[in-house]
Each structure stands twice: as structure tokens, then as C-alpha cells.
Design a protein around this motif. Structure first.
Motif, PDB file in Angstrom:
ATOM      1  N   GLY A  41      -3.108  11.142   9.017  1.00  0.00           N
ATOM      2  CA  GLY A  41      -3.219   9.718   8.637  1.00  0.00           C
ATOM      3  C   GLY A  41      -1.894   8.999   8.760  1.00  0.00           C
ATOM      4  O   GLY A  41      -1.826   7.873   9.270  1.00  0.00           O
ATOM      5  N   LEU A  42      -0.829   9.657   8.324  1.00  0.00           N
ATOM      6  CA  LEU A  42       0.511   9.059   8.426  1.00  0.00           C
ATOM      7  C   LEU A  42       0.910   8.859   9.887  1.00  0.00           C
ATOM      8  O   LEU A  42       1.488   7.827  10.256  1.00  0.00           O
ATOM      9  CB  LEU A  42       1.534   9.966   7.731  1.00  0.00           C
ATOM     10  N   ALA A  49      -1.011   5.959  11.271  1.00  0.00           N
ATOM     11  CA  ALA A  49      -0.478   4.707  10.734  1.00  0.00           C
ATOM     12  C   ALA A  49       0.854   4.353  11.390  1.00  0.00           C
ATOM     13  O   ALA A  49       1.103   3.188  11.741  1.00  0.00           O
ATOM     14  CB  ALA A  49      -0.311   4.834   9.214  1.00  0.00           C
ATOM     15  N   ARG A  93       0.258   3.076  14.931  1.00  0.00           N
ATOM     16  CA  ARG A  93      -0.319   1.725  14.929  1.00  0.00           C
ATOM     17  C   ARG A  93       0.696   0.673  14.479  1.00  0.00           C
ATOM     18  O   ARG A  93       0.720  -0.445  14.997  1.00  0.00           O
ATOM     19  CB  ARG A  93      -1.560   1.668  14.027  1.00  0.00           C
ATOM     20  N   LEU A  94       1.507   1.035  13.485  1.00  0.00           N
ATOM     21  CA  LEU A  94       2.509   0.067  13.020  1.00  0.00           C
ATOM     22  C   LEU A  94       3.533  -0.218  14.108  1.00  0.00           C
ATOM     23  O   LEU A  94       3.906  -1.360  14.341  1.00  0.00           O
ATOM     24  CB  LEU A  94       3.203   0.598  11.759  1.00  0.00           C
ATOM     25  N   THR A 128      -7.767  -3.464  12.987  1.00  0.00           N
ATOM     26  CA  THR A 128      -6.587  -2.862  13.580  1.00  0.00           C
ATOM     27  C   THR A 128      -6.201  -3.527  14.884  1.00  0.00           C
ATOM     28  O   THR A 128      -5.033  -3.734  15.162  1.00  0.00           O
ATOM     29  CB  THR A 128      -6.854  -1.362  13.832  1.00  0.00           C
ATOM     30  N   PRO A 177      -2.743  -5.900  11.621  1.00  0.00           N
ATOM     31  CA  PRO A 177      -2.722  -4.464  11.846  1.00  0.00           C
ATOM     32  C   PRO A 177      -2.096  -3.674  10.707  1.00  0.00           C
ATOM     33  O   PRO A 177      -2.676  -2.694  10.253  1.00  0.00           O
ATOM     34  CB  PRO A 177      -1.935  -4.322  13.154  1.00  0.00           C
ATOM     35  N   PRO A 178      -0.917  -4.085  10.181  1.00  0.00           N
ATOM     36  CA  PRO A 178      -0.308  -3.268   9.136  1.00  0.00           C
ATOM     37  C   PRO A 178      -1.236  -3.093   7.930  1.00  0.00           C
ATOM     38  O   PRO A 178      -1.373  -1.999   7.398  1.00  0.00           O
ATOM     39  CB  PRO A 178       0.947  -4.062   8.767  1.00  0.00           C
ATOM     40  N   VAL A 200      -4.104  -0.656   8.713  1.00  0.00           N
ATOM     41  CA  VAL A 200      -3.604   0.707   8.825  1.00  0.00           C
ATOM     42  C   VAL A 200      -3.301   1.277   7.438  1.00  0.00           C
ATOM     43  O   VAL A 200      -3.644   2.416   7.118  1.00  0.00           O
ATOM     44  CB  VAL A 200      -2.330   0.724   9.709  1.00  0.00           C
ATOM     45  N   LEU A 201      -2.692   0.457   6.602  1.00  0.00           N
ATOM     46  CA  LEU A 201      -2.331   0.939   5.260  1.00  0.00           C
ATOM     47  C   LEU A 201      -3.574   1.173   4.407  1.00  0.00           C
ATOM     48  O   LEU A 201      -3.618   2.118   3.611  1.00  0.00           O
ATOM     49  CB  LEU A 201      -1.387  -0.069   4.589  1.00  0.00           C
ATOM     50  N   GLY A 242      -6.441   2.131   5.564  1.00  0.00           N
ATOM     51  CA  GLY A 242      -6.991   3.390   6.065  1.00  0.00           C
ATOM     52  C   GLY A 242      -6.257   4.586   5.499  1.00  0.00           C
ATOM     53  O   GLY A 242      -6.874   5.572   5.079  1.00  0.00           O
ATOM     54  N   LEU A 243      -4.948   4.475   5.435  1.00  0.00           N
ATOM     55  CA  LEU A 243      -4.133   5.568   4.902  1.00  0.00           C
ATOM     56  C   LEU A 243      -4.400   5.769   3.413  1.00  0.00           C
ATOM     57  O   LEU A 243      -4.493   6.905   2.922  1.00  0.00           O
ATOM     58  CB  LEU A 243      -2.653   5.253   5.146  1.00  0.00           C
ATOM     59  N   VAL A 245      -7.503   7.787   2.945  1.00  0.00           N
ATOM     60  CA  VAL A 245      -7.279   9.225   3.166  1.00  0.00           C
ATOM     61  C   VAL A 245      -6.641   9.837   1.914  1.00  0.00           C
ATOM     62  O   VAL A 245      -7.024  10.922   1.463  1.00  0.00           O
ATOM     63  CB  VAL A 245      -6.374   9.452   4.394  1.00  0.00           C
TER      64      VAL A 245
END
Lengths: 90, 388
Positions: free
Chosen positions: A69-70, A73, A76-77, B6, B11-12, B15-16, B18-19, B22
């Protein structure tokens, strides 16, 4: 001197509208992002259970999912920042 | 599995989120010590999503409208457009169905403690159904995974059936997407054109739709029976009243388009027609003009053409073309006065040979300036050209 594009009008297709709405809602990239941590979890869980049955395979699976996941991320970032950076015109 | 932004939007944040999902799933699994509980979050989130989307439909604030409206910067304006609201409502039901189908697969697998099968189902069901993975492959893979050494046959059947249904949702999703996009496109066209009948005023002219008034119809017949026009465009093949209706329909369907009567302010006489239409193929705009012989040589075609081109550029049309017969030097001169560039001769349209002219709204960063167009200017007082 002003240059005009010498393009003839053609019958080119516009972007597929179905794809454009899919992209708006996440699309292929969103699907991949959502799937990879689950795959990471199962891979870590199975591997730990196979290599060291006595260990806590759930913990390994969780660590593996978080690592994936990291990674997703981070990628994508970085891509997002790159896309947002203005281009320099010469 | 809510829609991710995304690829667009923020996007940030996506993504965050989604993280964070998890991380929560990992905490739950670590707390209970059961691997299958890693997937509890996705089961719960799908149930919550189904409930939220169904509730949003019930209160007529469909979540699809909120998501798409936010991304497109429409805020809540889409709610004031009844056809678009209906499209979002219908399309949101398809999303509810997606979540429910996912639940019918996830819940039995979760209850049967099928970790690998849950992961496989997660991968397969994260893929939007309308993006069309091969259905047979999906079903076969899912059945294989779910029916592995430790998997009960009922799980395999359940997953296979669920995946088949999910894959079948592709057509429904495509249909709902197309419905929404059709209405969004129409709304966009209305936004660009304002939705009202076209009326453009220049210094000497008023460009407005031809009407069914007898004076207009008589003038139309007179205009389109003049040899100087018939020579280039042929005889009219339908009653002028039908023609006016057709032009009105054309403008209503796409507000970029204009088929306008060129009315001279000073006299009220209609000098001709100015057109701003889609070229065959439907992707590019064409400007054209038909002038009555009694109104030629006064710069009306240039002034009217300049007005509709400026309007087109103003509402976002990036470029415009003009098709002129090779033996029509006057119209070619008008195109040049408008600043259009001659691209050459083409037989691509209407199975006829035309000289093709082109004008871009912006060239090398410079916007087209309607006032810089050469030739007779609309700013010139009409009294300077008495009797012409």
C-alpha cells in the motif's frame, strides 16, 4: 512569423465517453491500486505460513499489505506531483 | 470500494484514503488474529456503499451526481437539470447493484473463511465491470480459486455465479454512463450557447434565426432562387418553412451552430444567411454565408461571418473552416478578409471540389482578434456607403 497548423478536418473519433467517465470514477488505475494490497496480504500470509508455520502469518500478511500500500501510494503521489508541475517553455 | 479519484481530481487524497483503508484492515486482522478478517473492511464498506447509494437515490441526491458534479466543478447545478438528475438517479441504481453483487460473493466467502478466494474476488471485482475482462476467463479463474483444496464446492459455485452476474453488469454500467454523458454533453452545449435563440448584434447587423413570418419566408424564397446563389448551391429541395424548422432544430440540438438571417439594422432588410455549422464528420465547425444580390459589396458577409466566428471562439470552439467553390472568388475574398488561411483544394466534403480555408482561435499563443480583421469594418458608419 505566425504558423498555422495545416490540418484538414477529419473524421477522427473523440475520446471514448465510456472510458472518460470510467476514468473520472477511478477506472483501471483505481482498480489496480485497490487490488494490490490485498494481493500483498495473501502473498505474505501464504509465504509466512509455508516458510515458518509457527510464526504469526497474519502479522506478516498485514506487514506485506501495508508495504505494498505504501509503495502504491508513493508511486501515485510522485506521479501526481510530476503531473502537476508546470512545464518550462523555451 | 468507492469510486476513486486517483486519475483525476485530488490524487493525494484518494491515495491516502486507500492507504488508510489498508491500515484499518491490517489492524482488524491483527486484533482478531484471523486472516479472513483482513477482508472484513471491504465487506462492510461494500454494504455501507450499497446503503449509501440507495439512500442517496431515495432522497434524490444521487451520489454519482455528487461525485461527477464535484469533479467537473458543477457543484449542485446538475440538480436543477431534471433530465440530468434522472440520468444520475438511474445510473446510481447500477452502482447499488454492483455493490450488492459484490456482497453476494464476499459474504459467503468470508463466512467460509476463504482467504485466497476473497483476495481473488477482490482483484476481479475491483475491476470496473464495463471495462470488460473476458467473462469466461473471470468465471473460470474465480471457480478455480474458490474450489481449491480447502474450498467447498458451494463457494466455487457462488463465486462463479456472482462473477458472471457482475460481468453482465458491464452493459448496464455502459448504458448508465452513456445516459449521463449524453445529458452532460447537452448541458454543456446549453452552457456554451446560453440555451436561448441566437441573436448577435454588430454595428450594422442583427443576426437572428429565420422566422416563419411571411416576410422572412418570401425573402428566403427570393434569396435562394437567385441565379448567383443557385449557381453555387443548387435549387432548394424543400419548402422554405421546413427549412426554417430544420435550422431551428439544428441550433436547438447544438448551440454552437448558427443559421441566422442577416438583418440590416438601418433598414430591417434581410441581407442573407450566415451559417456556423458542423462539417460532415461532426467534429469541426464551418462558417458560410449566402448574400442576396441586392446586399452584396457592402461588407455584410464579412461582418456577419466575423460575428459568428467570434461567438464560436468565445464559447470554446478552437478552430473553424470554410468551404468555398473554386469559381467563387468573392466568397474566397470574404474568407481571406476574415483572416482565414487557404489550406488548398479538397474533395472531402459533399462529393464536390472546394477551396478549404481555416482559422484558429489561437495561433502561437495569440488569440484571433475580430477587430483586426481586414476589409470593411462594421465600425464604419453605414452613411459612408450610401446606395452601395
Amino acid at each position: 512569423m505566425i504558423h498555422v497548423r495545416r490540418a484538414l478536418p477529419d473524421d477522427r473519433n473523440p475520446t471514448d465517453p465510456d472510458d472518460s467517465l470510467a476514468a473520472l470514477l477511478g477506472g483501471r488505475r483505481g482498480a489496480v491500486d485497490a487490488s494490490l494490497p490485498a494481493v500483498g496480504f495473501v502473498a505474505g500470509w501464504l509465504l509466512a505460513g509455508w516458510l515458518a508455520p509457527a510464526s504469526s502469518s497474519v502479522a506478516v500478511g498485514c506487514a506485506s499489505a501495508l508495504a505494498v500500500g505504501l509503495a502504491v501510494a508513493s508511486v501515485r503521489l510522485v506521479q501526481g506531483v510530476g503531473a502537476a508541475r508546470p512545464q518550462r517553455h523555451r | 470500494m468507492k469510486p476513486s479519484t486517483t486519475s483525476r481530481g485530488s490524487p493525494p487524497r484518494a491515495v491516502l484514503i486507500g492507504l488508510a483503508g489498508v491500515a484499518v484492515a491490517a489492524v482488524v486482522a491483527l486484533r482478531t488474529g484471523r486472516a479472513v478478517d483482513f477482508f472484513l473492511v471491504q465487506v462492510v464498506s461494500n454494504a455501507a456503499s450499497a446503503l449509501a447509494w440507495a439512500s442517496s437515490i431515495a432522497v434524490r441526491w444521487p451520489l454519482l451526481g455528487l461525485v461527477v458534479g464535484t469533479v467537473l466543478g458543477q457543484r449542485t447545478r446538475w440538480r436543477r437539470d431534471p433530465p440530468l438528475l434522472r440520468a444520475y438517479l438511474r445510473a446510481s441504481w447500477v452502482w447499488v447493484a454492483q455493490y450488492l453483487v459484490r456482497l453476494t460473493i464476499f459474504v459467503p466467502l468470508y463466512l467460509a473463511d476463504q482467504v485466497v478466494a476473497l483476495a481473488a474476488a477482490r482483484v476481479l471485482l475491483s475491476w470496473p465491470p464495463h471495462l470488460r475482462l473476458p467473462r469466461d476467463q473471470l468465471v473460470g479463474t474465480a471457480a478455480l480459486v474458490a474450489g481449491g483444496p480447502s474450498g467447498p464446492a458451494s463457494s466455487a459455485a457462488c463465486v462463479a455465479l456472482g462473477i458472471a452476474i457482475y460481468a453482465s453488469l458491464g452493459d448496464a454500467v455502459t448504458w448508465s454512463n452513456m445516459t449521463v454523458l449524453t445529458h452532460l454533453t447537452r448541458q454543456g452545449a446549453n452552457d456554451r450557447g446560453g440555451g436561448d435563440p441566437v441573436r448577435i448584434e454588430t454595428d450594422r447587423l442583427i443576426i437572428r434565426p429565420w422566422s416563419q413570418h411571411p416576410d422572412d419566408l418570401d425573402r428566403l424564397v427570393d434569396l435562394y432562387s437567385r441565379p448567383s446563389l443557385v449557381r453555387y448551391i443548387g435549387w432548394l429541395r424543400e419548402p422554405v418553412g421546413h427549412l426554417v424548422d430544420e435550422w431551428d432544430r439544428r441550433m436547438a440540438a447544438d448551440n454552437r451552430q448558427v443559421v441566422g438571417a442577416i438583418e440590416v439594422r438601418a433598414t430591417g432588410v434581410v441581407a442573407g444567411t450566415v451559417m456556423y455549422n458542423l462539417l460532415p464528420g461532426g467534429h469541426h465547425m464551418e462558417v458560410g454565408w449566402h448574400l442576396h444580390p441586392d446586399s452584396e459589396r457592402r461588407g455584410y458577409a464579412t461582418e456577419a461571418g466575423r460575428a459568428v466566428i467570434a461567438r464560436g471562439f468565445h464559447i470554446g470552439v478552437p478552430e473553424v473552416f470554410a468551404l468555398v467553390k473554386p469559381d467563387n472568388p468573392r466568397s474566397q475574398a470574404v474568407a481571406r478578409r476574415l483572416g482565414m488561411r487557404h489550406l488548398g483544394r479538397t474533395t472531402r466534403y459533399h462529393e464536390t471540389e472546394f477551396e478549404l480555408f481555416h482559422l484558429a482561435a489561437q495561433v502561437n499563443g495569440r488569440r484571433w482578434n475580430s477587430r483586426a480583421v481586414s476589409g470593411r469594418s462594421g465600425a464604419e458608419p453605414a452613411v459612408k456607403r450610401p446606395g452601395r
